[in-house]
Design a protein around this motif. Sequence first.
Motif, PDB file in Angstrom:
ATOM      1  N   THR A 397       0.839  -1.205   0.000  1.00  0.00           N
ATOM      2  CA  THR A 397       0.000   0.000   0.000  1.00  0.00           C
ATOM      3  C   THR A 397       0.873   1.254   0.000  1.00  0.00           C
ATOM      4  O   THR A 397       0.634   2.200  -0.764  1.00  0.00           O
ATOM      5  CB  THR A 397      -0.923  -0.001   1.229  1.00  0.00           C
ATOM      6  N   GLU A 398       1.893   1.260   0.845  1.00  0.00           N
ATOM      7  CA  GLU A 398       2.791   2.421   0.902  1.00  0.00           C
ATOM      8  C   GLU A 398       3.538   2.599  -0.407  1.00  0.00           C
ATOM      9  O   GLU A 398       3.739   3.726  -0.869  1.00  0.00           O
ATOM     10  CB  GLU A 398       3.771   2.258   2.067  1.00  0.00           C
ATOM     11  N   VAL A 399       3.955   1.503  -1.022  1.00  0.00           N
ATOM     12  CA  VAL A 399       4.694   1.580  -2.284  1.00  0.00           C
ATOM     13  C   VAL A 399       3.822   2.185  -3.381  1.00  0.00           C
ATOM     14  O   VAL A 399       4.255   3.039  -4.144  1.00  0.00           O
ATOM     15  CB  VAL A 399       5.194   0.172  -2.697  1.00  0.00           C
ATOM     16  N   ILE A 400       2.548   1.744  -3.454  1.00  0.00           N
ATOM     17  CA  ILE A 400       1.651   2.249  -4.494  1.00  0.00           C
ATOM     18  C   ILE A 400       1.295   3.708  -4.237  1.00  0.00           C
ATOM     19  O   ILE A 400       1.449   4.567  -5.112  1.00  0.00           O
ATOM     20  CB  ILE A 400       0.370   1.391  -4.560  1.00  0.00           C
ATOM     21  N   VAL A 401       0.816   4.006  -3.041  1.00  0.00           N
ATOM     22  CA  VAL A 401       0.376   5.366  -2.727  1.00  0.00           C
ATOM     23  C   VAL A 401       1.566   6.303  -2.586  1.00  0.00           C
ATOM     24  O   VAL A 401       1.533   7.458  -3.029  1.00  0.00           O
ATOM     25  CB  VAL A 401      -0.483   5.368  -1.443  1.00  0.00           C
ATOM     26  N   LEU A 408      -2.570  12.675  -6.976  1.00  0.00           N
ATOM     27  CA  LEU A 408      -3.161  11.457  -7.546  1.00  0.00           C
ATOM     28  C   LEU A 408      -3.263  10.352  -6.496  1.00  0.00           C
ATOM     29  O   LEU A 408      -3.371   9.172  -6.824  1.00  0.00           O
ATOM     30  CB  LEU A 408      -2.327  10.960  -8.729  1.00  0.00           C
ATOM     31  N   SER A 409      -3.263  10.729  -5.213  1.00  0.00           N
ATOM     32  CA  SER A 409      -3.291   9.715  -4.157  1.00  0.00           C
ATOM     33  C   SER A 409      -4.609   8.940  -4.158  1.00  0.00           C
ATOM     34  O   SER A 409      -4.645   7.769  -3.800  1.00  0.00           O
ATOM     35  CB  SER A 409      -3.062  10.363  -2.786  1.00  0.00           C
ATOM     36  N   GLY A 410      -5.706   9.581  -4.560  1.00  0.00           N
ATOM     37  CA  GLY A 410      -6.970   8.878  -4.640  1.00  0.00           C
ATOM     38  C   GLY A 410      -6.958   7.819  -5.723  1.00  0.00           C
ATOM     39  O   GLY A 410      -7.435   6.695  -5.522  1.00  0.00           O
ATOM     40  N   VAL A 411      -6.415   8.166  -6.892  1.00  0.00           N
ATOM     41  CA  VAL A 411      -6.285   7.191  -7.969  1.00  0.00           C
ATOM     42  C   VAL A 411      -5.388   6.038  -7.527  1.00  0.00           C
ATOM     43  O   VAL A 411      -5.683   4.867  -7.781  1.00  0.00           O
ATOM     44  CB  VAL A 411      -5.715   7.852  -9.239  1.00  0.00           C
ATOM     45  N   ALA A 412      -4.288   6.366  -6.836  1.00  0.00           N
ATOM     46  CA  ALA A 412      -3.375   5.326  -6.350  1.00  0.00           C
ATOM     47  C   ALA A 412      -4.078   4.419  -5.341  1.00  0.00           C
ATOM     48  O   ALA A 412      -3.913   3.195  -5.362  1.00  0.00           O
ATOM     49  CB  ALA A 412      -2.139   5.959  -5.729  1.00  0.00           C
ATOM     50  N   GLY A 413      -4.883   5.030  -4.445  1.00  0.00           N
ATOM     51  CA  GLY A 413      -5.642   4.230  -3.492  1.00  0.00           C
ATOM     52  C   GLY A 413      -6.644   3.334  -4.195  1.00  0.00           C
ATOM     53  O   GLY A 413      -6.853   2.186  -3.805  1.00  0.00           O
ATOM     54  N   GLY A 414      -7.263   3.852  -5.258  1.00  0.00           N
ATOM     55  CA  GLY A 414      -8.178   3.031  -6.050  1.00  0.00           C
ATOM     56  C   GLY A 414      -7.470   1.877  -6.727  1.00  0.00           C
ATOM     57  O   GLY A 414      -7.981   0.757  -6.791  1.00  0.00           O
ATOM     58  N   LEU A 415      -6.251   2.142  -7.245  1.00  0.00           N
ATOM     59  CA  LEU A 415      -5.452   1.076  -7.855  1.00  0.00           C
ATOM     60  C   LEU A 415      -5.135  -0.018  -6.842  1.00  0.00           C
ATOM     61  O   LEU A 415      -5.229  -1.217  -7.150  1.00  0.00           O
ATOM     62  CB  LEU A 415      -4.136   1.649  -8.403  1.00  0.00           C
ATOM     63  N   GLN A 416      -4.762   0.402  -5.630  1.00  0.00           N
ATOM     64  CA  GLN A 416      -4.416  -0.562  -4.590  1.00  0.00           C
ATOM     65  C   GLN A 416      -5.602  -1.463  -4.261  1.00  0.00           C
ATOM     66  O   GLN A 416      -5.482  -2.689  -4.197  1.00  0.00           O
ATOM     67  CB  GLN A 416      -3.941   0.192  -3.339  1.00  0.00           C
TER      68      GLN A 416
END
Length: 535
Positions: A397-401, A408-416
Motif C-alpha cells: 500500500t505504501e509503495v503504491i500510494v 493522484l493519491s486517490g487514484v493510487a488508493g483506487g489502484l491498490q
Amino acid sequence: MTSQITVADAAPEPPVTGPAKGLRGHPWLTLFSVAIGVMMVALDGTIVAIANPAIQKDLGASLADVQWITNGYLLALAVALITAGKLGDRFGHRQTFLIGIAGFALASGAIGMSDSISLVIAFRVLQGLFGALLMPAALGLLRATFPAEKLNMAIGIWGMVIGASTAGGPIVGGLLVEHVSWQSVFFINVPVGVIALVLGLVILRDHRAEKAPRSFDLLGIVLLSAAMASLIWGIIKAGESWGWGSANTWGFLGGAVLLFALFAFWETKVAEPLIPLGMFRSVPLSAGVVLMVLMAFAFMGGLFFVTFYLQGVKGLSPVDSGWHLLPLTAMMIVSSPLAGALITKFGPRIPLVGGMVCTAVAMFGMVTLSTDTGTLAMSLWFALLGLGLAPVMVGATEVIVGNAPLELSGVAGGLQQAAMQVGGALGTAVLGAVMSAKVSADFAGNWQAAGIPGPADPRLEQAAEFGIVPAELAKAPGMTPDLTDRIGTVIHDTFMSGMGLAFTVAGVVAVIAAVVALFTKRGTNAEAGAGAAHV
C-alpha cells in the motif's frame, strides 16, 4: 503523450507536518475516524458469508442467487474503485469519504429491510459502489494528513484494522446470525456508519488540489468500467458455471483485454486522463500493484478453502471456525504496526520479500493439513500466514500510494484496492478450478479403493468439492453406519487432496510475489517533488 500533469498545474495542500490545533485535521484522530469507516466495509466483506445460508432459507433463494449476494458486491466494488479515487482527487477526499459512509450505511439498512432476494442483491451492488467511494478516499486522507516519516505507521494501523475486521467477520457474523437474525448483520452497519459520519464531519480536513481540473474523463470512466466489469464477470462466471474452457469465458476476458487497450490509447489523447499512464513509469509503483494482485490471489483464494476445511472436514460451527482463525487475526493485529515501523526504518523491500516468503511457507505448510490435524498445528500455519500478510498489506500500500504524486493519491488508493479485488477474484476462481479438476480426477479412484459397491452419485462428487458430507446421506435407502463412514472418508480425503494442490499453487504464486517485491522501494514523491510522475 499529450497530457501534462505537473505540480504547478495542481499544487496540493501540503500535509500536516506539526501538531494540529484542535480536532480538525489532527493526524491520529483522522486515522481513528477513517478506521471506523474502513472497518465497516472490511467487516462486511466476510461477515455476510456467514449469513448466506440463513438468507437463502428465509427468502427461498437459489444457489446462484446466494452467490450473487457476494458477486454483485465484488463486481460493483472492483468496477468503481479507480473512478471513485479520481472523484476524491477532483472533489476532495473528505467529501467522497463522507458520502461513501452515509451511502454504505443506508444501503445496509435497506438490505436488512428487504423481503426479496432481488432487493438484497440490488442493494448489495449499491453497497459496493459506496464502499468504492470511501476506501481510496481513506488512503488519500492518510497520505495528505501524515508527514512522510509517520505515514508507514499510519498505514500499518490502517492495514491492521482491515486485517482484523476481515478475519473477525466470521465470528461476528456467526454470533449475530445465531443469536439475533441475518438482518442484524446488515443493521449493525447503521450505528457504526452514524458514528463514522459524525467523527468525519468533526475531525476530517479537506485535502484537494488548489486548482482542480475542470474537465472529467467521462469516456475513460466508461472504458475502464466496462473493462473491469468484463474482466471480473468473466472470472466469476468461469468459476461459477461456464468453466475456463468456455467460449463465453474467453469472450469476456478477450473483450476485457481489448477494452483495456482502448482505454490506454484514449488516456494518451485526453487532456485530463482518468489514470495518467506515466504513473506506471515508476517501477516500484507497478511492482506494488502486481504484488497486491499476487498477494490477494494467494491469501483470498487460500482462505476460501480454509473455511470449508474447518466447517466441512473438521465439523466446526461458523463461530468455532472463526475462533480457530484467531491466530491469523491476532498476528495481523500485532505485526501490522510493527511492519509499519520496520518499513519506515529499513524501507519496504526487505519486509515485503520476507512477508511473501512467510506467506509461501504458510501455504506450503497448509498442504500438510489432514482430517486429523490438531488445533496447535493449524494455529501455527494460520499465525505464520498472518505474520507474512501484515508487512505486505502495509508495504505494498505504501509503495503504491507513496510512489504516486500527492494530487493522484486517490487514484493510487483506487489502484491498490482494485488490485486486491482482482487478485481475490482470480484466486478464488483459479484455485476453485484447480480444486474441482483434482476432485474430478481423484474421486472415482478413492470411491473404488474404499470398496463401496456401485457407482457414486454425482452429487457426492460435488459434495467433495466442499468437503461436506450431506446430512441426508445417513437416511438414504440401504445406508448403514459403516457405509456412511466410508463415503464420508472418501469425500473428506478427496477434498483434502484438492485443497492440497490448491495450496501448492497458492504457495508458488507467493514465491513469485516475493521475487516481484525485490523491485519495490520507498516512495520518492515528496510533497513538493511529485514532478517525477509527470506525464
